[in-house]
Design a protein around this motif. Sequence first.
Motif, short mmCIF file in Angstrom:
data_model
loop_
_atom_site.label_atom_id
_atom_site.label_comp_id
_atom_site.label_asym_id
_atom_site.label_seq_id
_atom_site.Cartn_x
_atom_site.Cartn_y
_atom_site.Cartn_z
N ILE A 1 0.87 -1.17 0.00
CA ILE A 1 0.00 0.00 0.00
C ILE A 1 0.91 1.22 0.00
O ILE A 1 1.60 1.49 0.98
CB ILE A 1 -0.93 0.04 1.24
N GLU A 2 0.92 1.95 -1.11
CA GLU A 2 1.79 3.12 -1.21
C GLU A 2 1.19 4.35 -0.55
O GLU A 2 1.89 5.15 0.05
CB GLU A 2 2.11 3.41 -2.67
N LYS A 3 -0.15 4.51 -0.71
CA LYS A 3 -0.84 5.67 -0.16
C LYS A 3 -2.10 5.19 0.53
O LYS A 3 -2.80 4.32 0.01
CB LYS A 3 -1.22 6.65 -1.27
N GLY B 1 6.84 3.33 5.12
CA GLY B 1 6.94 3.97 3.81
C GLY B 1 5.63 4.31 3.13
O GLY B 1 5.63 4.78 1.99
N THR B 2 4.51 4.11 3.80
CA THR B 2 3.21 4.43 3.21
C THR B 2 2.84 5.86 3.57
O THR B 2 2.93 6.27 4.72
CB THR B 2 2.12 3.47 3.74
N ALA B 3 2.42 6.63 2.56
CA ALA B 3 1.94 8.00 2.79
C ALA B 3 0.50 7.90 3.31
O ALA B 3 -0.35 7.29 2.66
CB ALA B 3 1.98 8.80 1.50
N VAL B 4 0.24 8.49 4.47
CA VAL B 4 -1.09 8.45 5.06
C VAL B 4 -1.62 9.88 5.09
O VAL B 4 -0.95 10.78 5.61
CB VAL B 4 -1.06 7.85 6.49
N TYR B 5 -2.81 10.09 4.53
CA TYR B 5 -3.34 11.44 4.40
C TYR B 5 -4.85 11.47 4.58
O TYR B 5 -5.54 10.47 4.45
CB TYR B 5 -2.95 12.02 3.04
N VAL B 6 -5.33 12.67 4.87
CA VAL B 6 -6.76 12.94 4.99
C VAL B 6 -7.19 13.68 3.74
O VAL B 6 -6.54 14.65 3.33
CB VAL B 6 -7.05 13.80 6.24
N GLN B 7 -8.26 13.21 3.13
CA GLN B 7 -8.88 13.88 1.99
C GLN B 7 -10.26 13.25 1.84
O GLN B 7 -10.40 12.18 1.26
CB GLN B 7 -8.04 13.69 0.72
N VAL B 8 -11.26 13.90 2.39
CA VAL B 8 -12.60 13.31 2.44
C VAL B 8 -13.17 13.11 1.04
O VAL B 8 -13.70 12.05 0.72
CB VAL B 8 -13.54 14.16 3.31
N ILE B 9 -13.06 14.13 0.21
CA ILE B 9 -13.53 14.04 -1.18
C ILE B 9 -12.40 14.47 -2.11
O ILE B 9 -11.50 15.20 -1.70
CB ILE B 9 -14.80 14.90 -1.41
#
Length: 157
Positions: free
Chosen positions: A99-101, A137-145
Amino acid sequence: MRNIAFTRIDDRLIHGQVMTAWVHETKANEIVIIDNEVAQDDFLKMIMTSSAPTGIKVLIVTEEEAIDYLTQEPDENQLIVLAKNPLVIQRIMHGGVKIEKLNVGGMGARKDRTQLYRNISVSDEERACFKQIMSEGTAVYVQVIPEEKRTSIEQYL
């Protein structure tokens, strides 16, 4: 490994317009829901399957089945992978799924959780899990839409 276009944590799993927006944005044609309980419940599986956008294949699997399925040779399908919490994602990653992102959508409030960011609440265990996933190494981010700006979750942990 199969073509994973988008991986999201959302305790609602498939839900209405938000999922339709992500399907459109990612050009996905298959949704893989990873949830041990839902995978064993025919009624919930029917609800989840009927909630998917028209023309999208839905596969509802246990964590073990997800590892087997996602690590197969790729085909023409573009997948959205959904789970209710980061612990599931961490376990499939440790099972060999890359899982990259990782997009973090909704994680509702509970007794054992504190608010992290808007509609995202996490327990201490989930907070540690996010940190571990990022350290691998996985980028974890918030983006609802899709129209929202992507924000790294790191600053909120």
